[in-house]
Design a protein around this motif. Structure first.
Motif, PDB file in Angstrom:
ATOM      1  N   GLY A  35      92.702  30.500  78.915  1.00 33.08           N
ATOM      2  CA  GLY A  35      91.385  29.916  79.087  1.00 33.08           C
ATOM      3  C   GLY A  35      91.257  28.626  78.303  1.00 33.08           C
ATOM      4  O   GLY A  35      91.878  28.474  77.250  1.00 33.08           O
ATOM      5  N   ALA A  49      86.943  26.973  81.445  1.00 37.10           N
ATOM      6  CA  ALA A  49      87.679  27.376  82.642  1.00 37.10           C
ATOM      7  C   ALA A  49      88.743  28.392  82.250  1.00 37.10           C
ATOM      8  O   ALA A  49      89.277  28.327  81.132  1.00 37.10           O
ATOM      9  N   PHE A  51      91.822  31.438  83.965  1.00 38.56           N
ATOM     10  CA  PHE A  51      92.409  32.232  85.032  1.00 38.56           C
ATOM     11  C   PHE A  51      91.970  33.674  84.809  1.00 38.56           C
ATOM     12  O   PHE A  51      92.063  34.191  83.699  1.00 38.56           O
ATOM     13  N   THR A  52      91.534  34.324  85.867  1.00 34.50           N
ATOM     14  CA  THR A  52      91.156  35.726  85.749  1.00 34.50           C
ATOM     15  C   THR A  52      92.404  36.595  85.844  1.00 34.50           C
ATOM     16  O   THR A  52      93.492  36.124  86.190  1.00 34.50           O
ATOM     17  N   SER A  56      92.701  34.423  90.065  1.00 37.68           N
ATOM     18  CA  SER A  56      91.770  33.398  90.519  1.00 37.68           C
ATOM     19  C   SER A  56      91.263  32.620  89.304  1.00 37.68           C
ATOM     20  O   SER A  56      91.696  32.852  88.182  1.00 37.68           O
ATOM     21  N   THR A  57      90.348  31.708  89.551  1.00 36.69           N
ATOM     22  CA  THR A  57      89.845  30.867  88.472  1.00 36.69           C
ATOM     23  C   THR A  57      88.355  31.067  88.262  1.00 36.69           C
ATOM     24  O   THR A  57      87.633  31.464  89.179  1.00 36.69           O
ATOM     25  N   ASN A  58      87.927  30.767  87.055  1.00 35.83           N
ATOM     26  CA  ASN A  58      86.527  30.915  86.687  1.00 35.83           C
ATOM     27  C   ASN A  58      86.117  29.676  85.915  1.00 35.83           C
ATOM     28  O   ASN A  58      86.846  29.231  85.017  1.00 35.83           O
ATOM     29  N   TYR A  59      84.958  29.110  86.258  1.00 40.50           N
ATOM     30  CA  TYR A  59      84.499  27.891  85.610  1.00 40.50           C
ATOM     31  C   TYR A  59      83.076  28.038  85.096  1.00 40.50           C
ATOM     32  O   TYR A  59      82.256  28.739  85.691  1.00 40.50           O
ATOM     33  N   THR A  68      89.327  21.214  86.896  1.00 40.87           N
ATOM     34  CA  THR A  68      90.255  22.110  87.578  1.00 40.87           C
ATOM     35  C   THR A  68      91.305  22.599  86.592  1.00 40.87           C
ATOM     36  O   THR A  68      91.978  21.782  85.937  1.00 40.87           O
ATOM     37  N   ILE A  69      91.446  23.907  86.508  1.00 40.51           N
ATOM     38  CA  ILE A  69      92.493  24.492  85.671  1.00 40.51           C
ATOM     39  C   ILE A  69      93.699  24.790  86.552  1.00 40.51           C
ATOM     40  O   ILE A  69      93.557  25.233  87.698  1.00 40.51           O
ATOM     41  N   SER A  70      94.881  24.507  86.030  1.00 37.19           N
ATOM     42  CA  SER A  70      96.105  24.782  86.774  1.00 37.19           C
ATOM     43  C   SER A  70      97.211  25.135  85.781  1.00 37.19           C
ATOM     44  O   SER A  70      97.029  25.004  84.570  1.00 37.19           O
ATOM     45  N   ARG A  71      98.336  25.584  86.317  1.00 35.58           N
ATOM     46  CA  ARG A  71      99.426  25.977  85.426  1.00 35.58           C
ATOM     47  C   ARG A  71     100.771  25.684  86.061  1.00 35.58           C
ATOM     48  O   ARG A  71     100.903  25.666  87.290  1.00 35.58           O
TER      49      ARG A  71
END
Length: 121
Positions: A35, A49, A51-52, A56-59, A68-71
């Protein structure tokens, strides 16, 4: 102990963009439950933000549509792309994650030191 290291912060004008990175201080097996948080002076730390557990993602409502969160799983690095930045986004941004080493040891809720984001004209 494995530390998380944030980078990419700086001074940007309103409407500008920044991309933050969060990476482990050394090679690890995996990074999970990641997070991004932020803390402005005099305010409580808040989730920006994440990752669940389902992937999925949570903002936070205040950043939806702008951040935007990414990895990158190969690099065990997590990013936060921040667009259309506003002065109220000014804060220290920190990442938190569960870090698992190659020795199969997991450090839960590991925090980085943070990176300063300042949005000002």
């Amino acid at each position: 102990q494995v530390q998380l290291v944030e980078s990419g912060g700086g001074l940007v004008q309103p409407g500008g963009s920044l991309r933050l990175s969060c990476a482990p201080s050394r090679s690890i097996f995996s990074i999970n439950n990641v997070g991004w948080y932020r803390q402005a002076p005099g305010k409580q730390r808040e989730l920006v933000a994440a990752f669940t557990s389902g992937g999925s993602t949570n903002y936070a409502d205040s950043v939806k549509g702008r951040f935007t969160i990414s990895r990158d799983n190969d690099k065990n690095t997590v990013y936060l792309q921040m667009n259309n930045l506003k002065p109220e986004d000014t804060a220290v941004y920190l990442c938190k994650a569960d870090v698992t080493t190659w020795a199969a040891r997991t450090y839960f809720n590991s925090w980085g030191q943070g990176t300063q984001v300042t949005v000002s004209s």
